[in-house]
Motif scaffolding. Structure first.
Motif, PDB file in Angstrom:
ATOM      1  N   ASN A  25     -22.673  -9.675  -5.860  1.00 41.47           N
ATOM      2  CA  ASN A  25     -22.616  -9.151  -4.490  1.00 41.47           C
ATOM      3  C   ASN A  25     -21.509  -8.114  -4.295  1.00 41.47           C
ATOM      4  OD1 ASN A  25     -24.669 -10.916  -3.817  1.00 41.47           O
ATOM      5  ND2 ASN A  25     -23.247 -12.512  -3.143  1.00 41.47           N
ATOM      6  N   LEU A  26     -20.798  -7.793  -5.374  1.00 42.53           N
ATOM      7  CA  LEU A  26     -19.705  -6.821  -5.251  1.00 42.53           C
ATOM      8  C   LEU A  26     -20.213  -5.526  -4.627  1.00 42.53           C
ATOM      9  CD1 LEU A  26     -17.837  -7.325  -8.620  1.00 42.53           C
ATOM     10  CD2 LEU A  26     -16.936  -7.764  -6.335  1.00 42.53           C
ATOM     11  N   GLY A  27     -19.454  -5.030  -3.660  1.00 40.14           N
ATOM     12  CA  GLY A  27     -19.813  -3.780  -2.998  1.00 40.14           C
ATOM     13  C   GLY A  27     -20.834  -3.940  -1.897  1.00 40.14           C
ATOM     14  N   GLY A  28     -21.321  -5.141  -1.698  1.00 37.41           N
ATOM     15  CA  GLY A  28     -22.321  -5.375  -0.662  1.00 37.41           C
ATOM     16  C   GLY A  28     -21.766  -6.233   0.459  1.00 37.41           C
ATOM     17  N   PRO A  29     -22.607  -6.556   1.434  1.00 37.97           N
ATOM     18  CA  PRO A  29     -22.143  -7.324   2.587  1.00 37.97           C
ATOM     19  C   PRO A  29     -22.058  -8.832   2.328  1.00 37.97           C
ATOM     20  CG  PRO A  29     -24.444  -6.743   2.866  1.00 37.97           C
ATOM     21  CD  PRO A  29     -23.982  -6.077   1.602  1.00 37.97           C
ATOM     22  N   LEU A  30     -22.653  -9.322   1.225  1.00 33.47           N
ATOM     23  CA  LEU A  30     -22.622 -10.754   0.942  1.00 33.47           C
ATOM     24  C   LEU A  30     -21.292 -11.162   0.317  1.00 33.47           C
ATOM     25  CD1 LEU A  30     -26.265 -11.140  -0.439  1.00 33.47           C
ATOM     26  CD2 LEU A  30     -25.428 -11.615   1.876  1.00 33.47           C
ATOM     27  N   GLN A  31     -21.017 -12.480   0.333  1.00 33.96           N
ATOM     28  CA  GLN A  31     -19.746 -13.000  -0.183  1.00 33.96           C
ATOM     29  C   GLN A  31     -19.532 -12.595  -1.640  1.00 33.96           C
ATOM     30  OE1 GLN A  31     -17.414 -14.183   1.504  1.00 33.96           O
ATOM     31  NE2 GLN A  31     -18.087 -15.629   3.037  1.00 33.96           N
ATOM     32  N   HIS A  32     -18.323 -12.138  -1.928  1.00 37.18           N
ATOM     33  CA  HIS A  32     -17.949 -11.813  -3.297  1.00 37.18           C
ATOM     34  C   HIS A  32     -16.437 -12.005  -3.436  1.00 37.18           C
ATOM     35  CE1 HIS A  32     -17.616  -8.089  -0.966  1.00 37.18           C
ATOM     36  NE2 HIS A  32     -16.584  -7.809  -1.735  1.00 37.18           N
ATOM     37  N   PRO A  33     -15.940 -12.109  -4.666  1.00 34.16           N
ATOM     38  CA  PRO A  33     -14.494 -12.282  -4.856  1.00 34.16           C
ATOM     39  C   PRO A  33     -13.728 -11.079  -4.288  1.00 34.16           C
ATOM     40  CG  PRO A  33     -15.681 -12.757  -6.892  1.00 34.16           C
ATOM     41  CD  PRO A  33     -16.667 -12.148  -5.934  1.00 34.16           C
ATOM     42  N   VAL A  34     -12.592 -11.369  -3.675  1.00 34.23           N
ATOM     43  CA  VAL A  34     -11.732 -10.329  -3.114  1.00 34.23           C
ATOM     44  C   VAL A  34     -10.289 -10.609  -3.537  1.00 34.23           C
ATOM     45  CG1 VAL A  34     -13.222  -9.844  -1.126  1.00 34.23           C
ATOM     46  CG2 VAL A  34     -11.436 -11.582  -0.933  1.00 34.23           C
ATOM     47  N   ALA A  35      -9.453  -9.592  -3.484  1.00 39.17           N
ATOM     48  CA  ALA A  35      -8.042  -9.734  -3.847  1.00 39.17           C
ATOM     49  C   ALA A  35      -7.300 -10.542  -2.784  1.00 39.17           C
ATOM     50  CB  ALA A  35      -7.406  -8.362  -4.012  1.00 39.17           C
ATOM     51  N   LYS A  36      -6.370 -11.384  -3.250  1.00 39.90           N
ATOM     52  CA  LYS A  36      -5.479 -12.098  -2.331  1.00 39.90           C
ATOM     53  C   LYS A  36      -4.467 -11.107  -1.766  1.00 39.90           C
ATOM     54  CE  LYS A  36      -5.385 -16.557  -4.723  1.00 39.90           C
ATOM     55  NZ  LYS A  36      -4.519 -17.510  -5.452  1.00 39.90           N
ATOM     56  N   ALA A  37      -3.849 -11.457  -0.639  1.00 41.12           N
ATOM     57  CA  ALA A  37      -2.761 -10.638  -0.094  1.00 41.12           C
ATOM     58  C   ALA A  37      -1.665 -10.540  -1.149  1.00 41.12           C
ATOM     59  CB  ALA A  37      -2.228 -11.247   1.188  1.00 41.12           C
ATOM     60  N   GLY A  38      -1.128  -9.340  -1.338  1.00 40.31           N
ATOM     61  CA  GLY A  38      -0.106  -9.123  -2.355  1.00 40.31           C
ATOM     62  C   GLY A  38      -0.687  -8.674  -3.681  1.00 40.31           C
ATOM     63  N   TYR A  39      -2.019  -8.607  -3.748  1.00 41.25           N
ATOM     64  CA  TYR A  39      -2.733  -8.159  -4.946  1.00 41.25           C
ATOM     65  C   TYR A  39      -3.718  -7.065  -4.539  1.00 41.25           C
ATOM     66  CZ  TYR A  39      -1.102 -12.308  -7.439  1.00 41.25           C
ATOM     67  OH  TYR A  39      -0.336 -13.269  -8.040  1.00 41.25           O
ATOM     68  N   MET A  40      -4.150  -6.303  -5.527  1.00 42.17           N
ATOM     69  CA  MET A  40      -5.198  -5.313  -5.270  1.00 42.17           C
ATOM     70  C   MET A  40      -6.066  -5.200  -6.506  1.00 42.17           C
ATOM     71  SD  MET A  40      -4.872  -2.157  -7.078  1.00 42.17           S
ATOM     72  CE  MET A  40      -5.475  -0.927  -5.988  1.00 42.17           C
ATOM     73  N   GLY A  60      -4.719  -7.216   0.455  1.00 38.78           N
ATOM     74  CA  GLY A  60      -5.797  -8.029  -0.092  1.00 38.78           C
ATOM     75  C   GLY A  60      -7.123  -7.517   0.434  1.00 38.78           C
ATOM     76  N   GLY A  61      -8.202  -8.148  -0.019  1.00 38.58           N
ATOM     77  CA  GLY A  61      -9.509  -7.735   0.466  1.00 38.58           C
ATOM     78  C   GLY A  61     -10.348  -7.097  -0.621  1.00 38.58           C
ATOM     79  N   PRO A  62     -11.364  -6.336  -0.232  1.00 40.14           N
ATOM     80  CA  PRO A  62     -12.277  -5.734  -1.199  1.00 40.14           C
ATOM     81  C   PRO A  62     -11.567  -4.775  -2.163  1.00 40.14           C
ATOM     82  CG  PRO A  62     -13.095  -5.460   1.050  1.00 40.14           C
ATOM     83  CD  PRO A  62     -11.719  -6.013   1.141  1.00 40.14           C
ATOM     84  N   ALA A  63     -12.228  -4.449  -3.240  1.00 44.88           N
ATOM     85  CA  ALA A  63     -11.675  -3.532  -4.238  1.00 44.88           C
ATOM     86  C   ALA A  63     -11.243  -2.227  -3.580  1.00 44.88           C
ATOM     87  CB  ALA A  63     -12.711  -3.254  -5.325  1.00 44.88           C
ATOM     88  N   GLY A  64     -10.075  -1.750  -3.988  1.00 42.22           N
ATOM     89  CA  GLY A  64      -9.566  -0.490  -3.463  1.00 42.22           C
ATOM     90  C   GLY A  64      -8.896  -0.607  -2.112  1.00 42.22           C
ATOM     91  N   SER A  65      -8.490  -1.814  -1.707  1.00 38.22           N
ATOM     92  CA  SER A  65      -7.822  -1.989  -0.411  1.00 38.22           C
ATOM     93  C   SER A  65      -6.315  -1.863  -0.575  1.00 38.22           C
ATOM     94  CB  SER A  65      -8.138  -3.368   0.181  1.00 38.22           C
ATOM     95  OG  SER A  65      -9.502  -3.473   0.483  1.00 38.22           O
ATOM     96  N   CYS A  66      -5.731  -0.912   0.143  1.00 33.72           N
ATOM     97  CA  CYS A  66      -4.283  -0.710   0.143  1.00 33.72           C
ATOM     98  C   CYS A  66      -3.825  -0.498   1.580  1.00 33.72           C
ATOM     99  CB  CYS A  66      -3.912   0.533  -0.675  1.00 33.72           C
ATOM    100  SG  CYS A  66      -4.165   0.382  -2.446  1.00 33.72           S
ATOM    101  N   ALA A  67      -2.522  -0.599   1.776  1.00 29.63           N
ATOM    102  CA  ALA A  67      -1.951  -0.305   3.095  1.00 29.63           C
ATOM    103  C   ALA A  67      -2.197   1.168   3.422  1.00 29.63           C
ATOM    104  CB  ALA A  67      -0.459  -0.620   3.094  1.00 29.63           C
ATOM    105  N   ASP A  68      -2.078   1.502   4.689  1.00 30.52           N
ATOM    106  CA  ASP A  68      -2.301   2.884   5.147  1.00 30.52           C
ATOM    107  C   ASP A  68      -1.498   3.877   4.322  1.00 30.52           C
ATOM    108  OD1 ASP A  68      -4.005   2.027   7.107  1.00 30.52           O
ATOM    109  OD2 ASP A  68      -2.526   2.139   8.724  1.00 30.52           O
ATOM    110  N   HIS A  69      -2.156   4.943   3.926  1.00 36.45           N
ATOM    111  CA  HIS A  69      -1.577   6.092   3.230  1.00 36.45           C
ATOM    112  C   HIS A  69      -1.141   5.793   1.797  1.00 36.45           C
ATOM    113  CE1 HIS A  69      -1.838   7.858   7.151  1.00 36.45           C
ATOM    114  NE2 HIS A  69      -1.028   6.945   7.641  1.00 36.45           N
ATOM    115  N   HIS A  70      -1.484   4.595   1.278  1.00 32.20           N
ATOM    116  CA  HIS A  70      -1.228   4.274  -0.127  1.00 32.20           C
ATOM    117  C   HIS A  70      -2.488   4.593  -0.923  1.00 32.20           C
ATOM    118  CE1 HIS A  70       2.711   2.190  -0.025  1.00 32.20           C
ATOM    119  NE2 HIS A  70       2.390   2.062   1.254  1.00 32.20           N
TER     120      HIS A  70
END
Length: 136
Positions: A25-40, A60-70
């Motif tokens: 389900n990666l990249g889709g709307p269904l449940q898939h593994p995501v990064a914990k907070a503090g990880y990417m 944390g969150g889906p692949a490629g999730s970073c804080a603003d402007h990172h």
């Protein structure tokens, strides 16, 4: 690691696997593994979690999730996006609008200072010329 009795693989380190997560389900709307907070994770490696130097950079969150402007293409969200710079560890956008008022004020002061200098020097030269002409 080997799948458990239900045929599920263990959740990768640094990842959260909500109930029903499936790597298909990666990249889709269904449940898939995501990064914990503090990880990417990088979009190119969505199951390889990287611990971030600062947890602020990685929500944390889906692949490629970073804080603003990172930059989400840099491991650990460690670099700033183009058009942003690091300010105390946080990436902030370059606004492109320099504060021009101090520059304009300095330039005006220099201009008027030069005008005053030219007038003062010229006044002395004019007085000397006039004094020389009246003595004849």
């Amino acid at each position: 690691q080997a799948p458990d009795e239900a045929g599920c693989d263990p959740c990768p380190p640094g990842m959260e696997c909500p109930l029903g997560s499936d790597i298909r389900n990666l990249g889709g709307p269904l449940q898939h593994p995501v990064a914990k907070a503090g990880y990417m994770t990088l979009r190119t490696e969505p199951l390889q979690a990287y611990k971030c130097e600062s947890a602020r950079h990685c929500p944390g969150g889906p692949a490629g999730s970073c804080a603003d402007h990172h930059d989400a293409t840099s491991v650990g969200c460690g670099a700033c996006m183009p058009g942003a710079f690091s300010d105390g560890g946080n990436c902030v956008p370059c606004d492109g609008n320099l504060d021009v008022l101090p520059f304009v004020l300095v330039m005006l002061m220099v201009f008027f200072g030069l005008v005053a200098l030219v007038v003062a020097v010229s006044r002395d030269a004019i007085k000397q010329t006039q004094a020389g002409l009246t003595c004849v």
